[in-house]
Every structure is written in structure tokens, then in C-alpha cells.
Design a protein around this motif. Structure first.
Motif, PDB file in Angstrom:
ATOM      1  N   TRP A 130      -8.970 -13.437  15.072  1.00 26.34           N
ATOM      2  CA  TRP A 130      -9.222 -12.309  14.181  1.00 26.34           C
ATOM      3  C   TRP A 130     -10.708 -12.129  13.951  1.00 26.34           C
ATOM      4  O   TRP A 130     -11.490 -13.066  14.075  1.00 26.34           O
ATOM      5  CB  TRP A 130      -8.518 -12.503  12.846  1.00 26.34           C
ATOM      6  N   GLN A 131     -11.041 -10.903  13.623  1.00 30.10           N
ATOM      7  CA  GLN A 131     -12.382 -10.561  13.173  1.00 30.10           C
ATOM      8  C   GLN A 131     -12.294 -10.253  11.682  1.00 30.10           C
ATOM      9  O   GLN A 131     -11.550  -9.360  11.276  1.00 30.10           O
ATOM     10  CB  GLN A 131     -12.923  -9.348  13.936  1.00 30.10           C
ATOM     11  N   PRO A 132     -13.020 -10.994  10.845  1.00 32.84           N
ATOM     12  CA  PRO A 132     -12.929 -10.752   9.399  1.00 32.84           C
ATOM     13  C   PRO A 132     -13.300  -9.317   9.045  1.00 32.84           C
ATOM     14  O   PRO A 132     -14.249  -8.752   9.580  1.00 32.84           O
ATOM     15  CB  PRO A 132     -13.938 -11.742   8.810  1.00 32.84           C
ATOM     16  N   LEU A 133     -12.539  -8.751   8.131  1.00 30.18           N
ATOM     17  CA  LEU A 133     -12.829  -7.412   7.655  1.00 30.18           C
ATOM     18  C   LEU A 133     -14.007  -7.450   6.685  1.00 30.18           C
ATOM     19  O   LEU A 133     -14.168  -8.409   5.930  1.00 30.18           O
ATOM     20  CB  LEU A 133     -11.602  -6.832   6.947  1.00 30.18           C
ATOM     21  N   PRO A 134     -14.838  -6.422   6.684  1.00 25.71           N
ATOM     22  CA  PRO A 134     -15.958  -6.392   5.727  1.00 25.71           C
ATOM     23  C   PRO A 134     -15.456  -6.203   4.304  1.00 25.71           C
ATOM     24  O   PRO A 134     -14.384  -5.658   4.070  1.00 25.71           O
ATOM     25  CB  PRO A 134     -16.782  -5.199   6.190  1.00 25.71           C
ATOM     26  N   GLY A 135     -16.257  -6.658   3.352  1.00 25.26           N
ATOM     27  CA  GLY A 135     -15.914  -6.489   1.951  1.00 25.26           C
ATOM     28  C   GLY A 135     -14.996  -7.594   1.454  1.00 25.26           C
ATOM     29  O   GLY A 135     -14.502  -8.415   2.221  1.00 25.26           O
ATOM     30  N   SER A 136     -14.781  -7.608   0.143  1.00 24.84           N
ATOM     31  CA  SER A 136     -13.942  -8.628  -0.471  1.00 24.84           C
ATOM     32  C   SER A 136     -13.369  -8.127  -1.785  1.00 24.84           C
ATOM     33  O   SER A 136     -14.075  -7.519  -2.597  1.00 24.84           O
ATOM     34  CB  SER A 136     -14.744  -9.908  -0.729  1.00 24.84           C
ATOM     35  N   GLY A 137     -12.089  -8.391  -1.985  1.00 26.91           N
ATOM     36  CA  GLY A 137     -11.478  -8.069  -3.265  1.00 26.91           C
ATOM     37  C   GLY A 137     -12.095  -8.838  -4.409  1.00 26.91           C
ATOM     38  O   GLY A 137     -12.058  -8.401  -5.565  1.00 26.91           O
ATOM     39  N   ARG A 138     -12.680  -9.996  -4.113  1.00 29.14           N
ATOM     40  CA  ARG A 138     -13.346 -10.782  -5.150  1.00 29.14           C
ATOM     41  C   ARG A 138     -14.545 -10.025  -5.741  1.00 29.14           C
ATOM     42  O   ARG A 138     -14.970 -10.299  -6.856  1.00 29.14           O
ATOM     43  CB  ARG A 138     -13.813 -12.118  -4.569  1.00 29.14           C
ATOM     44  N   ASP A 139     -15.056  -9.075  -4.994  1.00 29.09           N
ATOM     45  CA  ASP A 139     -16.175  -8.254  -5.465  1.00 29.09           C
ATOM     46  C   ASP A 139     -15.707  -6.885  -5.959  1.00 29.09           C
ATOM     47  O   ASP A 139     -16.524  -5.999  -6.205  1.00 29.09           O
ATOM     48  CB  ASP A 139     -17.202  -8.067  -4.345  1.00 29.09           C
ATOM     49  N   GLY A 140     -14.405  -6.703  -6.075  1.00 26.78           N
ATOM     50  CA  GLY A 140     -13.873  -5.422  -6.517  1.00 26.78           C
ATOM     51  C   GLY A 140     -13.721  -4.396  -5.419  1.00 26.78           C
ATOM     52  O   GLY A 140     -13.491  -3.207  -5.677  1.00 26.78           O
ATOM     53  N   ASP A 141     -13.831  -4.837  -4.168  1.00 31.67           N
ATOM     54  CA  ASP A 141     -13.699  -3.944  -3.005  1.00 31.67           C
ATOM     55  C   ASP A 141     -12.263  -4.026  -2.504  1.00 31.67           C
ATOM     56  O   ASP A 141     -11.896  -4.973  -1.810  1.00 31.67           O
ATOM     57  CB  ASP A 141     -14.687  -4.372  -1.926  1.00 31.67           C
ATOM     58  N   HIS A 142     -11.463  -3.034  -2.846  1.00 31.94           N
ATOM     59  CA  HIS A 142     -10.029  -3.093  -2.582  1.00 31.94           C
ATOM     60  C   HIS A 142      -9.580  -2.026  -1.586  1.00 31.94           C
ATOM     61  O   HIS A 142     -10.316  -1.090  -1.278  1.00 31.94           O
ATOM     62  CB  HIS A 142      -9.249  -2.946  -3.894  1.00 31.94           C
ATOM     63  N   THR A 143      -8.352  -2.184  -1.118  1.00 30.85           N
ATOM     64  CA  THR A 143      -7.751  -1.177  -0.250  1.00 30.85           C
ATOM     65  C   THR A 143      -7.247  -0.020  -1.107  1.00 30.85           C
ATOM     66  O   THR A 143      -7.196  -0.103  -2.344  1.00 30.85           O
ATOM     67  CB  THR A 143      -6.578  -1.761   0.548  1.00 30.85           C
ATOM     68  N   GLU A 144      -6.822   1.029  -0.437  1.00 35.28           N
ATOM     69  CA  GLU A 144      -6.288   2.192  -1.152  1.00 35.28           C
ATOM     70  C   GLU A 144      -4.930   1.904  -1.786  1.00 35.28           C
ATOM     71  O   GLU A 144      -4.383   2.735  -2.525  1.00 35.28           O
ATOM     72  CB  GLU A 144      -6.160   3.380  -0.204  1.00 35.28           C
ATOM     73  N   HIS A 145      -4.375   0.718  -1.503  1.00 36.03           N
ATOM     74  CA  HIS A 145      -3.026   0.399  -1.984  1.00 36.03           C
ATOM     75  C   HIS A 145      -3.010  -0.179  -3.395  1.00 36.03           C
ATOM     76  O   HIS A 145      -1.954  -0.199  -4.033  1.00 36.03           O
ATOM     77  CB  HIS A 145      -2.358  -0.585  -1.023  1.00 36.03           C
ATOM     78  N   LEU A 146      -4.154  -0.659  -3.878  1.00 36.72           N
ATOM     79  CA  LEU A 146      -4.137  -1.299  -5.192  1.00 36.72           C
ATOM     80  C   LEU A 146      -3.938  -0.295  -6.320  1.00 36.72           C
ATOM     81  O   LEU A 146      -3.188  -0.558  -7.266  1.00 36.72           O
ATOM     82  CB  LEU A 146      -5.426  -2.095  -5.424  1.00 36.72           C
ATOM     83  N   ALA A 147      -4.597   0.837  -6.258  1.00 41.86           N
ATOM     84  CA  ALA A 147      -4.517   1.811  -7.354  1.00 41.86           C
ATOM     85  C   ALA A 147      -3.083   2.257  -7.638  1.00 41.86           C
ATOM     86  O   ALA A 147      -2.647   2.240  -8.804  1.00 41.86           O
ATOM     87  CB  ALA A 147      -5.422   3.004  -7.073  1.00 41.86           C
ATOM     88  N   PRO A 148      -2.291   2.671  -6.631  1.00 38.27           N
ATOM     89  CA  PRO A 148      -0.912   3.062  -6.953  1.00 38.27           C
ATOM     90  C   PRO A 148      -0.054   1.902  -7.440  1.00 38.27           C
ATOM     91  O   PRO A 148       0.847   2.088  -8.259  1.00 38.27           O
ATOM     92  CB  PRO A 148      -0.391   3.644  -5.639  1.00 38.27           C
ATOM     93  N   LEU A 149      -0.326   0.686  -6.936  1.00 38.49           N
ATOM     94  CA  LEU A 149       0.411  -0.477  -7.432  1.00 38.49           C
ATOM     95  C   LEU A 149       0.155  -0.669  -8.917  1.00 38.49           C
ATOM     96  O   LEU A 149       1.087  -0.871  -9.710  1.00 38.49           O
ATOM     97  CB  LEU A 149       0.006  -1.721  -6.641  1.00 38.49           C
ATOM     98  N   LEU A 150      -1.124  -0.582  -9.324  1.00 41.18           N
ATOM     99  CA  LEU A 150      -1.462  -0.765 -10.727  1.00 41.18           C
ATOM    100  C   LEU A 150      -0.957   0.390 -11.583  1.00 41.18           C
ATOM    101  O   LEU A 150      -0.572   0.191 -12.741  1.00 41.18           O
ATOM    102  CB  LEU A 150      -2.972  -0.915 -10.887  1.00 41.18           C
ATOM    103  N   ALA A 151      -0.954   1.589 -11.026  1.00 38.97           N
ATOM    104  CA  ALA A 151      -0.452   2.737 -11.787  1.00 38.97           C
ATOM    105  C   ALA A 151       0.999   2.512 -12.196  1.00 38.97           C
ATOM    106  O   ALA A 151       1.392   2.826 -13.339  1.00 38.97           O
ATOM    107  CB  ALA A 151      -0.582   4.011 -10.961  1.00 38.97           C
ATOM    108  N   GLU A 152       1.785   1.963 -11.283  1.00 41.49           N
ATOM    109  CA  GLU A 152       3.186   1.666 -11.612  1.00 41.49           C
ATOM    110  C   GLU A 152       3.286   0.496 -12.576  1.00 41.49           C
ATOM    111  O   GLU A 152       4.030   0.535 -13.561  1.00 41.49           O
ATOM    112  CB  GLU A 152       3.963   1.363 -10.333  1.00 41.49           C
ATOM    113  N   LEU A 153       2.521  -0.557 -12.296  1.00 41.98           N
ATOM    114  CA  LEU A 153       2.572  -1.755 -13.124  1.00 41.98           C
ATOM    115  C   LEU A 153       2.152  -1.480 -14.563  1.00 41.98           C
ATOM    116  O   LEU A 153       2.734  -2.007 -15.513  1.00 41.98           O
ATOM    117  CB  LEU A 153       1.648  -2.823 -12.509  1.00 41.98           C
ATOM    118  N   GLN A 154       1.150  -0.639 -14.736  1.00 34.09           N
ATOM    119  CA  GLN A 154       0.541  -0.440 -16.054  1.00 34.09           C
ATOM    120  C   GLN A 154       1.057   0.771 -16.819  1.00 34.09           C
ATOM    121  O   GLN A 154       0.669   0.985 -17.967  1.00 34.09           O
ATOM    122  CB  GLN A 154      -0.976  -0.285 -15.876  1.00 34.09           C
ATOM    123  N   SER A 155       1.943   1.547 -16.213  1.00 38.43           N
ATOM    124  CA  SER A 155       2.282   2.854 -16.773  1.00 38.43           C
ATOM    125  C   SER A 155       2.873   2.772 -18.178  1.00 38.43           C
ATOM    126  O   SER A 155       2.462   3.531 -19.076  1.00 38.43           O
ATOM    127  CB  SER A 155       3.250   3.593 -15.837  1.00 38.43           C
TER     128      SER A 155
END
Length: 276
Positions: free
Chosen positions: A241-266
Motif C-alpha cells: 500500500w501507499q499511505p494516503l495523505p492527511g490524518s484523522g488525528r489532525d481533523g482531516d477526515h473523509t466525506e463520510h464522517l459528517a453524515p455519520l455524525l449528523a445521524e449520531l448527534q441528531s
């Protein structure tokens, strides 16, 4: 090599009384008798960051596992995935509470789970990816539980007594999570032609996110050794594998986190003062 062989091999060295140990660690408070005072010499900022990162990993993983409820291929596995998710949710609650103590705000677990926006979360990105098919979720759980277990084992001797106690409880839970995922990886990889194909595909999808895991904690060789043991027995290669740039540890997330949290936090955001 049989699946029992791999399953039991991974359990070696854990004196749990039952190598196929089930969910949770009983009903005792894991912090009973633990001095919650933060010891001198412990960096509060580092402790807060560690608790938030590990808490976010657990919360987001638990939410994804909850999505399998009523959808798993067998009723027994439906229950298993739900209970693994509950274990992780329990870890998140303890870690968030400690973070609120360490950062001096006194915030509770709900504040961290429900009232932060996606950019404030510090979970690794692998945890937030959509479930995909069963093979993908199994492979992801194998990777995350192997990695998290290795880190928690180190945290059992950390200077903060509360984080150490959380880790001791978590090691027992994560040992089972890893065993469950290893067992299913073997079944799928060494099963039908279709299950083997899907599991290989899942490995290729997961592999690019391994770099982020290994940059966070020094557990690379230990984790890769376990993964190779399971995958070799299942007749599956560990992809390059080639590591992907960025890190969730730095707040750099995929487009999938926002809708997950929208449901979780609604509900919490719609009724911020609500109690049940």
C-alpha cells in the motif's frame, strides 16, 4: 490450518479462564478504587489528546457496527457485532470522561460525543468509512482491533491510573474482538470462491489506511505480524500500500464522517436539555 487453530493461537497468553471469552468485563466498575487525581508529571494536554483520539476511534467504530443490527448474515453474528459495538461505546464513555477531567473543562461524555463538529474529531479515517459488505467490515474490525489491542496493552502501564484502568478493561474486550474478526476472516478467505474474492477486495480497500494507524503509535511490527498470521492461514495476501495523505488525528477526515455524525448527534442536538 483450521480456524480453531488460528483463533486459539491469538488467545494464547491471556489468562481469561476461557479463550473464547465473551463480551464485556462483567458489571464491576473498572475505576472502582482508582485514584482519579492526575499524577504530577503527567502532561494534561497529552493525556487529553490521547483520551479524545482513542475515544473518537471507539465511538465512530461503535456507530458503524451498530449499522449492522438486523443486517448481519446470521442472527448470532448480528448480536456479536452489536455487543462489540457496545464494548467500544463503553470505552468511549470512560475516555471522554477522563478527557474532561484532564483538560480542566469538566465536560461530560455527551459534550464530546454530541456537540463537536466533524473537524474536531480525532478518529482515524478507517473507522469512519461506510460498512460496505460483510467482508469489508470483518477485515476492518480485524485491523482496528489488532491495532487498538496492541496500543491498549502498552497503556496498561501508563502513568495515569485512570487511563491504565481503562486500558486493562479494554484489553480483555479487544482480545475477543480480534479473535472474532480473525475467525471470520479465516472463514471467508478459506471459504467459497466468492467469499475469498470479496475478502481480498476488502483488504485492498483497507490497506491504504494502514499508514495512518502506524504513524499514530509504534506498534507496526506487532500488528503486521498478527495480520500476516491470520491472512496466511486464510490464503490471503497482505497487499502492498501507499499511505494516503492527511490524518484523522489532525481533523482531516473523509466525506463520510459528517453524515455519520449528523445521524449520531441528531436527537441530542434537537433536544440539548433532554433527559430520558
Amino acid at each position: 490450518m483450521t480456524d480453531d487453530h488460528v483463533y486459539m493461537t491469538l488467545a494464547e497468553g491471556h489468562d481469561d479462564g476461557d479463550a473464547r471469552w465473551a463480551f464485556g468485563t462483567g458489571f464491576e466498575d473498572p475505576l472502582h478504587g482508582v485514584d482519579t487525581t492526575i499524577p504530577g508529571g503527567v502532561d494534561r494536554a497529552d493525556l487529553t489528546a490521547t483520551c479524545l483520539a482513542l475515544g473518537d476511534d471507539a465511538l465512530i467504530s461503535a456507530q458503524r457496527l451498530a449499522e449492522w443490527t438486523t443486517r448481519a448474515p446470521e442472527l448470532e453474528e448480528d448480536v456479536a457485532l452489536a455487543n462489540i459495538g457496545l464494548d467500544l461505546l463503553g470505552q468511549a464513555r470512560l475516555l471522554y470522561t477522563r478527557a474532561g477531567h484532564a483538560d480542566g473543562t469538566g465536560r461530560g461524555e455527551d459534550a464530546y460525543a454530541y456537540f463537536r463538529d466533524p473537524a474536531a474529531f480525532r478518529n482515524v479515517r478507517l473507522a469512519e468509512l461506510p460498512n460496505g459488505d460483510f467482508a469489508f467490515s470483518v477485515v476492518r474490525l480485524l485491523v482496528l482491533s489488532t491495532w487498538r489491542l496492541a496500543h491498549f496493552q502498552r497503556l496498561t502501564t501508563t502513568a495515569d491510573p485512570v487511563l491504565s484502568a481503562i486500558a486493562v478493561k479494554g484489553v480483555k474486550e479487544l482480545t475477543y474482538h480480534r479473535q472474532w474478526a480473525a475467525d471470520w476472516t479465516l472463514r471467508l478467505g478459506d471459504g467459497t470462491e466468492e467469499s475469498h474474492r470479496r475478502t481480498r477486495t476488502a483488504l485492498r480497500q483497507v490497506a491504504p489506511y494502514l499508514g495512518e494507524l502506524f504513524s499514530a503509535y509504534d506498534v507496526r511490527e506487532e500488528v503486521l505480524a498478527i495480520l500476516r498470521q491470520v491472512l496466511d492461514a486464510a490464503g490471503l495476501p497482505l497487499p502492498a500500500w501507499q499511505p494516503l495523505p492527511g490524518s484523522g488525528r489532525d481533523g482531516d477526515h473523509t466525506e463520510h464522517l459528517a453524515p455519520l455524525l449528523a445521524e449520531l448527534q441528531s436527537v441530542a442536538r434537537a433536544h440539548p436539555e433532554g433527559t430520558w
